[in-house]
Design an enzyme around this catalytic site. Structure first.
Site, PDB file in Angstrom:
ATOM      1  N   LYS A  74      12.797   9.517  19.259  1.00 31.54           N
ATOM      2  CA  LYS A  74      12.913   9.663  17.806  1.00 31.54           C
ATOM      3  C   LYS A  74      11.969   8.741  17.038  1.00 31.54           C
ATOM      4  CE  LYS A  74      17.677  11.337  17.476  1.00 31.54           C
ATOM      5  NZ  LYS A  74      18.979  11.147  16.798  1.00 31.54           N
ATOM      6  N   ASP A 110      19.946  14.018  10.702  1.00 24.24           N
ATOM      7  CA  ASP A 110      21.170  13.298  11.053  1.00 24.24           C
ATOM      8  C   ASP A 110      21.930  12.832   9.809  1.00 24.24           C
ATOM      9  OD1 ASP A 110      20.973  13.539  13.805  1.00 24.24           O
ATOM     10  OD2 ASP A 110      19.839  11.679  14.038  1.00 24.24           O
TER      11      ASP A 110
END
Length: 292
Positions: A74, A110
């Protein structure tokens, strides 16, 4: 760009992770492609860190919608992309790569996925500070959501204080005012807390492990809630302790479904109902299906 069933070529999307075989994302996206009537496939692919640049470059091929990124990619993907959303830039992590005409942009679903999951579950509506447990990428997304989506004061608690302090330091205003505080468990004013988010790995695959093993959740206000990003196991020790104290607790399945829903929308331009993603999760995990 909005895709339709008339598009002749099969569409492809990926998950890049290491490991990747445990992922529930292929089941969710297969259900979404089917609901939308699109010829598409989503593959979970193990990508070792050294191979990430080449695999990111491969997303520029025709017919590729993009990819989701999970651990450990990420943060490493940030310099490999052509553009970043504000969320990805502020959080410092990308979980969704979108391909458009050979260009790759990075986003982070997210934080909005967490906010929608909190809303669905009715957790976090209580006024008061937010406590984030953990200091990794998931914790950064939780802090971003708490600040930008809920407008709350945030306390970060982590077993390695230095990491919590580094996370908090990233959110200091230019004039020096702290938006986020790094504290230990006893440094939190628990009577003023409306929401606790477990963004650590504590409890993941370990039903008896808890990020707050000896904590009395009765110290929280009566309307406070706890959101555990862990979704395997479905019922963690943290949630059992929270509910035993008469407080509201919810696991991370809703966030998982909503972040996938937002990624699918970014790739295809189509809004698939969250129940499609949740239904696929419940079926895969053999859980009783419930409406969000």
């Amino acid at each position: 760009m909005t895709l339709s069933a008339a598009d002749p070529s099969p569409l492809r999307a990926y998950l890049y992770a290491d490991p990747a075989g445990h992922s529930l994302s292929p089941a969710m996206h297969a259900a979404a492609f089917a609901w939308a009537g699109l010829r598409g496939e989503y593959r979970a692919q193990r990508v070792e860190p050294a191979a990430l640049p080449a695999q990111i470059a491969a997303l520029r091929r025709p017919g590729v919608l993009g990819a989701n990124l999970s651990l450990p990619h990420k943060e490493a993907a940030l310099p490999l992309l052509d553009a970043l959303s504000d969320a990805a830039r502020r959080i410092g992590a990308v979980n969704t790569v979108i391909h458009r005409g050979g260009q790759l942009s990075g986003d982070n679903t997210d934080a909005p996925g967490l906010l929608r999951a909190l809303e669905d579950a009715g957790v976090g509506a209580q006024e008061g500070a937010v406590v984030v447990l953990g200091a990794g990428g998931a914790a950064r997304a939780a802090v971003y959501a708490a600040l930008t989506g809920l407008g709350r004061e945030v306390y970060v608690v982590n077993r390695t204080p230095q990491r919590a302090q580094a996370l908090a330091a990233a959110w200091v205003r230019p004039q020096g005012a702290a938006l986020v505080r790094a504290v230990d468990v006893e440094g939190v004013p628990w009577e003023q807390v409306g929401l606790v988010i477990n963004a650590s790995s504590a409890g993941l695959g370990a039903p008896e492990e808890s990020p707050l093993p000896d904590f009395d959740f009765g110290r929280l206000p009566a309307g406070a809630g706890v959101y555990d990003m862990v979704y395997q196991p479905h019922e963690t020790r943290l949630l059992r302790d929270v509910r035993s104290a008469g407080r509201r607790g919810e696991n991370g399945l809703g966030m998982l479904a909503h972040q996938a829903r937002l990624a699918f929308a970014a790739w295809t331009g189509l809004e698939v109902p969250p129940q499609v993603f949740l239904g696929a999760l419940h079926e895969k995990l053999d859980l009783k299906r419930t409406a969000p």
